[in-house]
Design a protein around this motif. Structure first.
Motif, PDB file in Angstrom:
ATOM      1  N   ASP A 259       0.631  -1.140   0.233  1.00  0.00           N
ATOM      2  CA  ASP A 259       0.486   0.179  -0.119  1.00  0.00           C
ATOM      3  C   ASP A 259       1.029   1.421  -0.168  1.00  0.00           C
ATOM      4  O   ASP A 259       0.367   2.696  -0.723  1.00  0.00           O
ATOM      5  CB  ASP A 259      -0.930  -0.056   0.952  1.00  0.00           C
ATOM      6  N   LYS A 260       1.671   1.466   0.900  1.00  0.00           N
ATOM      7  CA  LYS A 260       3.067   2.508   0.782  1.00  0.00           C
ATOM      8  C   LYS A 260       3.673   2.979  -0.498  1.00  0.00           C
ATOM      9  O   LYS A 260       3.801   3.571  -1.016  1.00  0.00           O
ATOM     10  CB  LYS A 260       3.691   2.085   1.988  1.00  0.00           C
TER      11      LYS A 260
ATOM     12  N   THR B 226       0.415   4.140  -2.955  1.00  0.00           N
ATOM     13  CA  THR B 226       0.725   5.153  -3.100  1.00  0.00           C
ATOM     14  C   THR B 226       1.157   6.573  -3.456  1.00  0.00           C
ATOM     15  O   THR B 226       1.641   6.984  -4.407  1.00  0.00           O
ATOM     16  CB  THR B 226       0.044   5.716  -1.632  1.00  0.00           C
TER      17      THR B 226
ATOM     18  N   GLN C  51      -5.284  -5.761  -5.260  1.00  0.00           N
ATOM     19  CA  GLN C  51      -5.048  -5.088  -3.970  1.00  0.00           C
ATOM     20  C   GLN C  51      -4.537  -3.303  -4.285  1.00  0.00           C
ATOM     21  O   GLN C  51      -5.391  -2.344  -3.839  1.00  0.00           O
ATOM     22  CB  GLN C  51      -4.435  -5.008  -2.975  1.00  0.00           C
TER      23      GLN C  51
ATOM     24  N   HIS D 215      -6.522   1.208  -5.235  1.00  0.00           N
ATOM     25  CA  HIS D 215      -5.794   2.359  -4.509  1.00  0.00           C
ATOM     26  C   HIS D 215      -6.449   3.599  -5.594  1.00  0.00           C
ATOM     27  O   HIS D 215      -6.784   4.704  -5.922  1.00  0.00           O
ATOM     28  CB  HIS D 215      -4.628   2.302  -4.812  1.00  0.00           C
TER      29      HIS D 215
END
Length: 225
Positions: free
Chosen positions: A21-22, A25, A184, A188
């Motif tokens: 996720d980091k 992003t 996943q 985002h």
């Protein structure tokens, strides 16, 4: 007869990478400034010429993009199954592209095979706004070590261009973690993918044929943008 001698993927990851996720992003909120490789620019110009000619003859025509096409067997099958579309196969390996003709059983005119860096060509194609109905990424290099997440397409800076390329996307891998991470990553950009096990009587790529002969399963992601 295909021998089942393909080893299963091993990884120090037991699930989705903790940094996914980091990393996603960061890339979505940063500008991708990598210079274009000269051979990618040359390949794009070759593609553009053929795409423009196809669309001139078929104003309502659609394209299919086959990324990481290897020797082009998947490109060939996609062209046969979609005779009214132009199929573009891209791989970074000149050696694999040069071996492509050994995998074609009949003459097919509605596809192009090009050597190029997808980090470049995806950006150029997205900016061209071509009518790509379907984009396939079949069995990309999984880079299974945890530290190599940024080398996977969903962990790379170019990931943000993927949703801009086509109406539909199919990604297939023999490593389910890769597909689950890709799904996943797409959340985002507010996209929900469908992830399923994939099986067929006919393999589309040499890798797929070898994996299945070795008893390995394929996992597939499908999404509409």
């Amino acid at each position: 007869m295909i021998e089942g001698n393909s080893r299963s993927i091993t990884s120090n990851q037991v699930g989705i990478n903790d940094d996914l996720d980091k990393v996603v992003t960061k890339h979505l909120t940063s500008e991708f400034k990598k210079p274009y490789a000269p051979y990618s620019l040359a390949g794009f110009e070759e593609i553009k010429t053929k795409v423009n000619a196809f669309l001139l003859d078929n104003p309502d025509g659609k394209l299919i993009l086959d990324s990481c096409c290897g020797v082009g067997e998947s490109t060939y099958h996609l062209a046969i199954n979609n005779p009214d579309m132009l199929v573009i196969g891209i791989d970074k390996s000149e050696h694999r592209i040069d071996k492509s003709e050994h995998h074609f059983q009949q003459k097919v005119n509605n596809f192009i095979l090009i050597r190029g860096d997808l980090n470049d060509l995806w950006r150029l194609i997205a900016e061209a706004h071509w009518p790509i109905a379907h984009h396939y990424i079949l069995y990309p290099n999984p880079w299974p070590k945890g530290k190599h997440l940024p080398r996977r397409w969903h962990g790379a800076p170019v990931f943000k261009y993927i949703p801009l390329l086509s109406e539909k996307l199919t990604v297939r891998s023999n490593w389910d973690i890769y597909i689950n991470e890709f799904a996943q990553a797409l959340t985002h950009v507010n996209v929900t993918a469908i992830v399923t096990e994939y099986a067929s009587d006919n393999a589309m790529t040499p890798f797929e044929r070898k994996y299945w002969a070795s008893g390995q399963k394929s996992t597939e992601l499908n999404v509409e943008f």
